[in-house]
Design an enzyme around this catalytic site. Structure first.
Site, PDB file in Angstrom:
ATOM      1  N   GLU A 115      44.824 -47.551 -23.562  1.00  0.00           N
ATOM      2  CA  GLU A 115      44.780 -46.104 -23.320  1.00  0.00           C
ATOM      3  C   GLU A 115      44.811 -45.767 -21.835  1.00  0.00           C
ATOM      4  OE1 GLU A 115      41.412 -42.664 -24.007  1.00  0.00           O
ATOM      5  OE2 GLU A 115      41.709 -44.152 -25.585  1.00  0.00           O
ATOM      6  N   ASP A 116      44.138 -46.563 -21.001  1.00  0.00           N
ATOM      7  CA  ASP A 116      43.927 -46.176 -19.595  1.00  0.00           C
ATOM      8  C   ASP A 116      44.567 -47.105 -18.569  1.00  0.00           C
ATOM      9  OD1 ASP A 116      42.402 -44.013 -20.433  1.00  0.00           O
ATOM     10  OD2 ASP A 116      40.537 -45.148 -20.406  1.00  0.00           O
TER      11      ASP A 116
END
Length: 732
Positions: A115-116
């Site tokens: 996600e990051d």
């Protein structure tokens, strides 16, 4: 933090290091700030906590996952100012303390990488395998740039679908939210409140249903501190005031230990403090707290039979409080929870609540599905050694913990809720129903339904869309209406009509409690808007000329305070009901039951099947739906006699919104009776956030008295709004 510092081989296994107490950490976080020291030895705490539950665990994969997470998150900082890697480490430590197996911890360390960071799912799959990849993908949020405002509900939908295949997805999400809630004070107040509300409405009920009490109780306290700061501070002060002196439960605990020792029962007796929300609930229930209300006694034994032996000794040697006894061993809760609950009077007259369970039950009560380990372990063993699988001892746990009944039902109805707003609203309503019942079909089939479910819910749970043709039921062998509320253990036989073209009545929404039933009924009514008026219910429907008070499923409404009043006479000729006139040729005319118009409402007629005219209030939603399908509106007006409108007796449906309090229902019905109105039917919904909705169908002797009646109801203490019902769906 350097990856080299995380080498678990470089950390000696010190058996003397005290175990980290998850409850104690949460309590310290609530009672005051703690220094943000770097986690010693980085992954060392996780490795040691994991080995405490799984002594033979292979830590090499955890080391590799930490190296990837630390290197990919390097340079990223949390809003609190800490290196971002502290977050996946803290989440993994929470799960390790609960006893999660290695695959879950590996995915937890990597849960934010896709996600990051630049790490891809393909890389995770290649380095750590399909299971870890699935778990990481399950907790990865959907991008707002792609989904906009629907990103949050659609992320939860994706996560729940993934949880349906592997419950470990939700375990990671719950631990992730717990650590985020612990560090939420760095956010703006409005964002804190938004996150806390979602946690309260969705994640806490999920933690409860998955049996992860250790996470659920701390999440409740953290949400309580944000959303109810004044009540939280009062509760905090009460607890702080009790921590200075001796514990009033200590003498009772000593007496219990002595009693069990004399009886030859090996048991561990602990004093278990209540968490903040639990103390607050007891205080609201009893008004004034007893010194022993700040904790409970926990008795842990080795075998199931020992639990009942302990119970027998306690009830023999102490005075039991019979009303407090509950047996969740013989009848476990749907979230795997097992325990005996009782309360006894101690030597000095103090009452102590007691929980009795085995060590295994306690582990499951605290960690829920997390304590069950890898749901695929048994399948893998069976695949490699079928003989060993056959010889394995049967478990008394659920056969498939990853698909408990409530989760299967949730996954079924979410497929029908294509609109994100419908899904999000329905999900919260579904999770708010925290009790289940089990009913049986005549063929022995079991149906799990929410508490308060009716035959309507059972019909849709058993027959799906075929339930649209349901005309009645037999409950425990006796004929019953579809509105009949079912009890745990009932046997239900649903009766279906042969005519597959028939459909549900709008009134069914008043009786449906399960999301599957409500979504199916609403979908059918949307596709058949003509059914929203009483004309679609047949000549015997509520509000029709010949129907009296029988509704579409055969239920006869009874007045709450006496015999049912006679409905005003209505004619079938002259283009008029008793006190309304419509333009055009003579035709049967009737007042709509969905919006119950009364003088001096602005009204309009709608031509329906057979040439009849149904008179609605101008703002009734059914009018717009009828126009959309080409039904012609007809001018309508109230009959006037002697220059004044005829305000004959009428029936009207009112909705009262109020705050919950004792005697509220009695005061409301007294206000209605004082206005000379007769109650035809009444519905009181379960409280939601201390708010209660009452729906009354009333018979008024004179329509002119309606404004005064509504004012009188609004004047009742606790009532903050009284309005006219627009449609039965609005009151469901």
């Amino acid at each position: 933090m350097s990856a080299e510092a995380a080498d678990p081989a470089a950390v000696p296994r010190r058996r003397s290091r005290p175990r980290i107490d998850l409850r104690r950490l949460g309590r310290v976080a609530l009672l005051g700030p703690v220094p943000r020291d770097r986690l010693p030895d980085a992954i060392g705490h996780v490795a040691e906590a994991h080995r405490a539950h799984h002594p033979d665990a292979d830590l090499a994969i955890l080391h590799r996952a930490y190296v990837l997470a630390e290197s990919s998150h390097r340079g990223q900082m949390r809003k609190s100012g800490e290196p971002y890697i502290t977050h996946p480490l803290a989440v993994t430590l929470i799960l390790a303390e609960l006893g999660a197996e290695t695959t879950t911890l590996t995915a937890s360390l990597l849960h934010d990488t896709v996600e990051d960071t630049e790490v891809t799912l393909d890389q995770v799959r290649e380095q750590f395998g399909e299971e870890v990849c699935y778990l990481v993908d399950g907790v990865t949020k959907l991008e707002k740039v792609d989904y906009g405002a629907a990103a949050e509900p659609e992320t939860f939908r994706k996560m729940l679908v993934a949880t349906g295949n592997d419950v470990r997805v939700m375990s990671i999400k719950l631990a992730d939210r717990l650590h985020n809630m612990r560090t939420l004070t760095v956010m703006r107040p409005e964002k804190q409140a938004r996150i806390a509300k979602v946690t309260r409405d969705v994640l806490i009920p999920l933690a409860e249903r998955l049996g992860v009490q250790a996470l659920k109780t701390e999440l409740e306290d953290l949400v309580f501190a944000i959303l109810n700061p004044e009540e939280y501070e009062d509760t905090r002060a009460l607890i702080a005031g009790m921590t200075g002196g001796s514990d009033p439960l200590a003498p009772i605990a000593d007496s219990v230990r002595a009693t069990l020792r004399e009886a030859g029962i090996s048991a561990e007796v602990l004093i278990r403090p209540r968490h903040f929300v639990s103390v607050h609930r007891v205080r609201r229930k009893r008004g004034e707290l007893r010194p022993t209300d700040f904790g409970r006694l926990l008795v842990l034994v080795g075998e199931d039979a020992d639990c009942y032996a302990v119970l027998g000794e306690l009830h023999t040697c102490f005075t039991p409080v019979i009303s407090e006894f509950k047996d969740f061993i013989a009848a476990p809760k749907f979230n795997l929870y097992q325990s005996l609950h009782t309360a006894v009077v101690g030597p000095e007259g103090a009452v102590a609540e007691v929980l009795i369970r085995t060590h295994r039950m306690h582990k499951v009560a605290e960690a829920g599905v997390v304590a069950l380990g890898n749901p695929y372990a048994h399948d893998a063993t069976a695949a490699h050694d079928p003989t060993a699988a056959q010889q394995a001892e049967p478990s008394d746990e659920r056969a498939d913990p990853t698909r408990p009944g409530w989760l299967s039902r949730l996954l079924d109805w979410q497929e029908s809720a294509t609109d994100p707003d419908t899904f999000w609203t329905t999900l919260r309503a579904d999770l708010a129903q925290d009790r289940e019942i089990t009913v049986f079909g005549t063929d022995g089939r079991t149906l799990g339904l929410p508490a308060g479910a009716s035959c309507v819910d059972a019909a849709y749970a058993q027959h799906g869309e075929r339930a649209h043709t349901c005309i009645g039921a037999r409950v425990n062998g006796r004929l019953a209406t579809l509105s009949t509320v079912l009890s745990d253990g009932d046997t239900v036989q649903l009766l279906l009509a042969q005519d597959t073209a028939s459909g549900p009545s709008p009134e069914w929404l008043d009786h449906a409690r399960s999301p599957a039933a409500r979504i199916a009924i609403t979908g059918w009514l949307s596709a058949h808007p003509e059914a929203l008026g009483p004309d679609a219910l047949g000549p015997d429907a509520p509000g029709s000329e010949a129907g009296g008070a029988d509704d579409a499923d055969g239920r006869v409404e009874r007045a709450a305070d006496g015999p049912q009043p006679t409905a005003p006479a209505r004619t079938r000729s002259g283009g008029r009901a008793a006190n309304v006139v419509v333009d055009g040729p003579e035709s049967p005319t009737r007042l709509a039951g969905c919006c119950t118009p009364v003088p001096p409402d602005e009204v309009v007629g709608i031509v329906v099947r057979g040439g009849a005219v149904t008179v609605h209030r101008q703002e009734c939603p059914a009018v717009a739906r009828m126009r959309e399908i080409g039904r012609a509106p007809v001018a309508a007006r109230w009959r006037e006699e002697g220059g004044e409108r005829d305000t004959a007796a009428c029936r009207v449906t009112l909705v009262a919104e109020s705050f919950g309090r004792p005697r509220l229902l009695a005061d409301l019905t007294e206000a209605i009776a004082t206005a000379d109105a007769a109650i035809v039917s009444a519905t009181v919904e379960p409280p939601s956030e201390q708010r209660v909705r009452h729906t009354y169908t009333l018979q008024l002797p004179d329509a002119a008295g309606l404004p005064a009646l509504m004012r009188a109801m609004r004047d009742v203490a606790g009532v903050y709004d009284v309005s006219r019902a627009q449609h039965p769906a609005a009151t469901g």
